[in-house]
Design a protein around this motif. Structure first.
Motif, short mmCIF file in Angstrom:
data_model
loop_
_atom_site.label_atom_id
_atom_site.label_comp_id
_atom_site.label_asym_id
_atom_site.label_seq_id
_atom_site.Cartn_x
_atom_site.Cartn_y
_atom_site.Cartn_z
N HIS A 183 35.45 32.68 49.04
CA HIS A 183 35.13 32.13 50.36
C HIS A 183 36.32 31.41 50.98
O HIS A 183 36.32 31.10 52.15
N ARG A 184 37.35 31.15 50.17
CA ARG A 184 38.52 30.45 50.73
C ARG A 184 39.39 31.33 51.58
O ARG A 184 39.94 30.91 52.57
N SER A 185 39.54 32.58 51.12
CA SER A 185 40.48 33.44 51.83
C SER A 185 40.13 34.90 51.61
O SER A 185 39.70 35.30 50.53
N ASP A 186 40.30 35.69 52.67
CA ASP A 186 40.07 37.13 52.62
C ASP A 186 40.97 37.85 51.64
O ASP A 186 40.68 38.93 51.19
N LYS A 187 42.11 37.20 51.39
CA LYS A 187 43.11 37.86 50.53
C LYS A 187 42.84 37.61 49.05
O LYS A 187 43.58 38.05 48.20
N GLN A 188 41.77 36.82 48.79
CA GLN A 188 41.48 36.49 47.39
C GLN A 188 40.11 37.00 46.96
O GLN A 188 39.18 37.09 47.77
N LEU A 189 40.01 37.31 45.68
CA LEU A 189 38.74 37.73 45.10
C LEU A 189 38.32 36.67 44.07
O LEU A 189 39.14 35.85 43.65
N PHE A 190 37.05 36.72 43.69
CA PHE A 190 36.64 35.89 42.56
C PHE A 190 35.81 36.73 41.61
O PHE A 190 35.24 37.76 41.97
N GLY A 191 35.80 36.26 40.36
CA GLY A 191 34.97 36.91 39.35
C GLY A 191 34.76 35.92 38.23
O GLY A 191 35.10 34.74 38.36
N ARG A 192 34.16 36.40 37.15
CA ARG A 192 33.92 35.52 36.00
C ARG A 192 34.50 36.14 34.75
O ARG A 192 34.50 37.37 34.62
N ASN A 193 34.91 35.28 33.84
CA ASN A 193 35.27 35.80 32.53
C ASN A 193 34.00 35.79 31.67
O ASN A 193 32.92 35.40 32.12
N SER A 194 34.16 36.25 30.44
CA SER A 194 33.01 36.34 29.54
C SER A 194 32.37 34.96 29.34
O SER A 194 31.15 34.84 29.19
N GLN A 195 33.19 33.92 29.40
CA GLN A 195 32.72 32.54 29.22
C GLN A 195 31.97 32.01 30.45
O GLN A 195 31.56 30.86 30.48
N ASN A 196 31.83 32.85 31.46
CA ASN A 196 31.11 32.51 32.70
C ASN A 196 31.88 31.56 33.60
O ASN A 196 31.31 30.94 34.49
N LYS A 197 33.18 31.43 33.37
CA LYS A 197 33.97 30.58 34.26
C LYS A 197 34.44 31.40 35.45
O LYS A 197 34.90 32.53 35.31
N VAL A 198 34.34 30.78 36.62
CA VAL A 198 34.77 31.45 37.85
C VAL A 198 36.30 31.40 37.93
O VAL A 198 36.91 30.35 37.73
N ILE A 199 36.90 32.55 38.23
CA ILE A 199 38.36 32.63 38.40
C ILE A 199 38.64 33.25 39.78
O ILE A 199 38.05 34.27 40.13
N VAL A 200 39.50 32.59 40.54
CA VAL A 200 39.90 33.08 41.88
C VAL A 200 41.33 33.59 41.78
O VAL A 200 42.16 32.97 41.13
N PHE A 201 41.58 34.74 42.40
CA PHE A 201 42.93 35.33 42.27
C PHE A 201 43.24 36.20 43.49
O PHE A 201 42.33 36.63 44.21
N ASP A 202 44.53 36.45 43.71
CA ASP A 202 44.93 37.30 44.84
C ASP A 202 44.42 38.72 44.64
O ASP A 202 44.45 39.25 43.52
N ARG A 203 43.98 39.32 45.74
CA ARG A 203 43.23 40.57 45.66
C ARG A 203 44.04 41.74 45.09
O ARG A 203 43.51 42.53 44.32
N GLU A 204 45.27 41.86 45.53
CA GLU A 204 46.08 43.05 45.21
C GLU A 204 45.22 44.27 45.51
O GLU A 204 44.63 44.34 46.57
N ASP A 205 45.06 45.22 44.54
CA ASP A 205 44.20 46.36 44.91
C ASP A 205 42.90 46.40 44.11
O ASP A 205 42.28 47.45 43.96
N ALA A 206 42.47 45.27 43.58
CA ALA A 206 41.24 45.23 42.77
C ALA A 206 39.99 45.37 43.64
O ALA A 206 39.99 44.98 44.80
N GLN A 207 38.94 45.93 43.05
CA GLN A 207 37.68 46.15 43.77
C GLN A 207 36.53 45.42 43.09
O GLN A 207 36.47 45.38 41.86
#
Ligand code: 5AD
Ligand code: SF4
Length: 442
Positions: free
Chosen positions: A395-419
């Protein structure tokens, strides 16, 4: 034709899953689900009764809806879920704009109830069942991003923790047929979902016997769901510490797609409180379970629920809770002030004697300590690389994605070409107490 339904859900994940079941039951009968409350012929509120403020919020919402009703004369309002079960006809007596009240085991009757309401009959059905699991109903995924979904595997609770209303609102424990659970999870995977969360009030006491008396335990069920595909992540909530067996930990450790995260509500760190709460464990026993988790899965995150200011809690008891937090070093905690619930054991036999200001002080102390611990835990993650299931845009930026690791922690990172819906490896570069920031590894 009055066939448009708007559903609003409060409370736990189980309630979200139940709304999806109600939605399926109504759609089958030709009702359509609308996204805007203004478009609805029926506004249905799935309610929570766990603490008094949850109920107050819902009461307020019901009163707010009067304005909408005065503009739309045909609008009917219904209450379902835990608060409906707890208050039953009292709700109809006190809220004259409510037309129907339906408890958690009566959802199959919802279409019939709506018909009665249309004929002008206000209706309540709060009968509880010892067998209903809605096993054959394929939920309509209302609360899903198409990547992650809830699968309800058991209902009810009979642990009777002294403070808790759930045994009274959701009835006795019953487990759903494992064949239907595995089939539902498999179908989700076939439809592109990458994560299922198996849900129950007391999920690890799951136990099902079929007609030939073949018993399926929770570890066995987990194994079967995990074997659907290594690309399907499996989570579960909520566990009771007393049912957290070594067998379950062994199954988790054996399947990398069973997520390394256990939600293990502690409620208090004081043996005296735990006994009064009827939790069936001591602080030491709980700590031994934490050790067992870390022995089998050193990278497993542990999260918890805690209650501040339960009946007769002393400063010493409160200090024991803080001590528990220091020892376990939880990754996340849901922290609450004790709220007395009518008809529970504590209401009938104990005194809610910690004043509000003191409850607040203790809660704030726990929150401050946990904030510090979460930040320190996250700082240790810097430099580590995790497989992350991409869930969507940050929600911070269009250029960033978020997801979770197995531990359920949220990680935000630059999108690059990930879907969204795919797995990427992300190295943690910085953090706050709540979020990790990272970058995709090529
Ligand atoms: N007051 C405060 N918190 C409560 N919980 C359950 N009942 C109460 C209550 N009466 C908390 C417990 C539980 C979580 C879902 O809600 O911590 O694990
Ligand atoms: Fe609230 Fe408990 Fe009911 Fe969930 S099961 S909605 S937490 S009272």
């Amino acid at each position: 034709m009055y066939d448009k339904v708007y559903i609003e859900s409060y409370g736990c994940q189980m309630n979200l899953a139940d709304s999806e079941v109600v939605c399926a039951i109504l759609q089958r009968e030709g009702y359509s689900i609308v996204d805007a409350v203004e478009d609805a012929d029926y506004v249905m509120i799935n309610t929570c009764a766990i603490r008094e403020n949850a109920e107050q919020r819902i009461r307020k919402r019901v009163r707010e809806l009067r304005a909408l009703q005065s503009r739309h004369q045909q609008l009917r309002i219904g209450i379902f879920g835990c608060m409906a079960e707890r208050l039953q006809s009292q709700l109809m007596a006190e809220e004259d704009n409510v037309s129907f009240v339906v408890g958690p085991d009566a959802y199959r009757r919802m279409p019939e109830i709506l018909r009665q309401v249309r004929e002008g009959v206000r209706t309540a059905d709060t009968e509880l069942s010892t067998t209903e699991t809605y096993a054959d109903i394929e939920p309509v995924r209302l609360h899903s991003n198409g990547i992650s979904a809830f699968v309800s595997i058991m209902r009810g609770c009979q642990n009777y923790c002294a403070y808790c209303v759930v045994p009274y609102t959701r009835g006795r424990e019953r487990s759903r047929d494992p064949e239907t659970i595995v089939a539902e999870a498999r179908q989700l995977f076939d439809n592109g979902y990458k994560e299922v969360t198996l849900l129950g009030q007391n999920v690890n006491s799951y136990r099902h016997s079929d007609a030939e008396e073949h018993m399926t335990s929770f570890p066995e069920l987990m194994r079967r769901v995990a074997e659907i595909s290594p690309l399907l992540r499996v989570r579960f909530a909520t566990s009771h510490p007393k049912d957290l067996s070594d067998e379950l930990l062994q199954v988790m450790a054996a399947y990398p797609n069973i997520c390394r995260c256990i939600h293990l509500p502690v409620q208090s760190g004081s043996d005296r409180m735990l006994k009064l709460m009827n939790r069936h464990y001591t602080a030491q026993w709980y700590l031994d379970r934490v050790d067992a988790i870390r022995r089998y899965m050193p990278d497993c995150s542990i999260t918890t629920d805690v209650i501040a200011g339960f009946c007769s809690e002393t400063e010493e008891d409160h200090q024991a809770t803080l001590d528990m937090f220091r020892r376990v070093r939880y990754d996340y905690a849901y922290m609450f002030k004790y709220s007395m619930r009518p008809d529970t054991f504590a209401h009938r036999h104990m005194v809610d004697d910690i004043d509000e200001a003191e409850k607040t002080r203790r809660l704030e102390e726990i929150i401050a300590l946990q904030g510090q611990i979460a930040l320190e835990n996250n700082q240790k993650e810097i430099g580590r690389t995790y497989e992350v299931l991409v869930e969507g845009r940050s929600h911070r930026s269009d250029k960033q994605l978020f997801g979770r690791n197995s531990q359920n922690k949220v990680i935000v990172f630059d999108r690059e070409d990930a879907q969204p819906g795919t797995y990427v490896n992300v190295t943690v570069t910085s953090c706050t107490a709540a979020t990790l920031l990272g970058k995709i590894e090529k």
